[in-house]
Scaffold this active site. Structure first.
Site, short mmCIF file in Angstrom:
data_model
loop_
_atom_site.label_atom_id
_atom_site.label_comp_id
_atom_site.label_asym_id
_atom_site.label_seq_id
_atom_site.Cartn_x
_atom_site.Cartn_y
_atom_site.Cartn_z
N HIS A 93 -2.84 -14.32 -6.17
CA HIS A 93 -3.21 -13.36 -6.19
C HIS A 93 -3.57 -12.56 -7.12
CE1 HIS A 93 -5.68 -9.12 -4.85
NE2 HIS A 93 -5.01 -9.16 -3.86
N CYS A 100 -6.33 -3.76 -5.25
CA CYS A 100 -6.52 -4.68 -5.09
C CYS A 100 -8.57 -5.07 -5.65
CB CYS A 100 -6.43 -5.87 -4.01
SG CYS A 100 -4.83 -5.55 -3.90
N HIS A 114 -12.04 -12.38 0.30
CA HIS A 114 -10.88 -11.62 -0.81
C HIS A 114 -9.25 -12.50 0.23
CE1 HIS A 114 -8.26 -8.62 -2.02
NE2 HIS A 114 -7.84 -8.51 -0.97
N PHE A 150 -5.03 -1.72 -0.53
CA PHE A 150 -4.11 -1.07 -0.78
C PHE A 150 -5.32 0.59 -0.86
CE2 PHE A 150 -0.21 -2.74 -1.12
CZ PHE A 150 -0.50 -4.06 -0.31
N GLU A 174 -10.20 -9.53 7.82
CA GLU A 174 -11.89 -9.59 7.60
C GLU A 174 -12.09 -10.57 8.45
OE1 GLU A 174 -12.94 -11.49 2.62
OE2 GLU A 174 -10.75 -11.97 3.71
N LYS A 226 -7.84 -17.28 -4.00
CA LYS A 226 -6.14 -16.80 -4.12
C LYS A 226 -5.45 -18.38 -3.12
CE LYS A 226 -7.04 -12.65 -3.54
NZ LYS A 226 -8.75 -12.29 -3.03
#
Length: 430
Positions: free
Chosen positions: A358, A183, A321, A416, A332, A353
């Site tokens: 996403h 991502c 994010h 990830f 985060e 998002k």
């Protein structure tokens, strides 16, 4: 050290097939998330997504390329063509057309010497899943129906093909790189292009991300990992960054490409400048395949601030994010508090998002573009669906479109594998 500015933006997203309509719909607090229509998702735990609407690749590619290339390349090419047109680098040479004969003319003109002589130009496009849709379709046709595999299967599905195809369209002979860092791919692509321009390797770069993951294997796979929201009955409310009732992200498709340019080069041609890129930081958690670690994320933020030669006290806005996953949003928020300490409550935070879903490898590029527009226009887009803020995500989250003059902002992406990428953008003031 050379300065780098953003002079063009192109995008295709669940909220619009250009950057203008996407921005308008985000600031108007509209959602691009609905039930999946691209395949039968009825047996999957998550049946919602951010799909492109009425996107026609034939407006941007030759008919043979539409057939041979994966949709993630279609999306990247469309975004790149719009970004170059927006930048004014080729005038009307890359204008989209719906007529095949005109597309051929545009394709040939896009390779004209006035652009292709720029050997000091590059293309860097990030993607997490590359041609996964084409691979799934090919395997299904081959195994179930006994159809032969296409001679273009491997080339059309490889992650570098988006950058390679764009370079072919424009005749760009500098670096053409495909980056895959989950991502964070789109943010890393922009960051690496930024480095190339700043160090003098290139003067111009087309950089961003593209993703076309709306197929059974991707949606089913992410669902099996527990990463996706199961709020299928309320798709528009399913993406809930930093909300107490969040249960996962909503997968989406699309692309965003920026034109990055050395400031002197842009000034010579009186280019419109959206903002200045001043810092880039990247790190790895070295912790877990899917669980994020706030220390690694904080390291990337600090590295970006150091690279930009700014302090934590200079940041006014963070385009987070903010995926809407229980572990991700918490980590985060912890990372932000570790970096900004007592100032955390003074910094405005928002997550695109909540409206877009996403877009995986394209998300960071899209969010960098939105951050640039926020800085230029003095508008912070809202985070939707934040009804009951999670006390463990105690941030100053913007929940309605806000008019606010911003000088320096951060855009963060965490993927990830614990890969982290952060950009710092500044208002361009000449």
């Amino acid at each position: 050290m050379r300065r780098v500015v953003i002079t063009g933006i192109g995008a295709v997203t669940p909220l619009g097939n250009d950057i203008g309509s996407t921005w308008d719909n985000i600031t108007l607090q509209r959602s691009g998330i609905h039930e999946i229509t691209k395949f039968d998702a009825s047996a999957l735990p998550s049946r919602i997504a951010g799909e492109l609407k009425e996107f026609d690749p034939g407006h941007y590619l030759l008919p043979k390329d539409v057939i041979r290339l994966d949709p993630f390349v279609h999306y990247a090419a469309a975004a790149a063509l719009m970004a170059v047109e927006d930048s004014g680098l080729t005038g009307e040479q890359t204008a989209a057309s719906s007529q095949p004969s005109q597309i051929q003319t545009q394709t040939e003109k896009s390779r004209a010497p006035h652009f292709s002589h720029l050997n000091s130009a590059g293309v860097i496009i990030g993607s997490s899943r590359g041609g996964i849709t084409t691979l799934e379709n090919a395997l299904e046709r081959n195994i179930i129906k006994g159809k032969p595999l296409s001679a273009y299967l491997m080339s059309s599905s490889t992650i570098n093909m988006a950058a390679s195809y764009i370079s072919m369209r424009f005749g760009i002979r500098g670096p053409a790189l495909g980056i895959s860092t989950a991502c964070a791919s789109g943010t890393n692509a922009i960051g690496e292009a930024f480095r190339m321009i700043r160090t003098g390797e290139v003067d111009i770069a087309l950089a961003g991300g593209s993703e076309a993951p709306l197929c059974r294997i991707a949606v089913g796979g992410y669902g099996a990992s527990g990463a996706l929201s199961r709020k299928n009955e309320r798709p528009e409310q399913a993406s809930r960054p930093f909300e107490r009732d969040r249960d996962g992200f909503v997968i989406a498709e699309g692309a965003c490409v920026l034109v990055l340019e050395e400031l002197g080069h842009a000034a010579k041609r009186n280019a419109i400048i959206y903002g200045e890129l001043i810092g880039y930081g990247t790190s790895c958690d070295a912790f877990h395949q899917t669980k994020p670690d706030s220390d690694g994320e904080a390291l990337a933020i600090r590295k970006a601030l150091d690279d930009a030669l700014v302090g934590s006290e200079d940041i006014e806005f963070i385009n987070a994010h903010g995926t809407s996953t229980p572990l991700g949003d918490k980590a985060e928020a912890e990372a932000i508090r570790k970096v900004f300490g007592r100032r955390t409550g003074d910094i405005y935070v928002s997550s695109c998002k909540s409206t877009l879903g996403h877009m995986l490898g394209a998300a960071g590029a899209m969010e960098a573009a939105i951050t640039a527009l926020s800085v230029k226009r003095g508008i912070i887009p809202p985070t939707m669906n934040l009804e009951n803020p999670d006390p463990e995500c105690d941030l100053n989250i913007v929940t309605s479109t806000m008019h606010k003059d911003i000088h320096i902002a951060v855009s963060s992406s965490f993927g990830f594998g614990g890969v982290n990428a952060v950009l710092v953008l500044k208002k361009y003031q000449g």
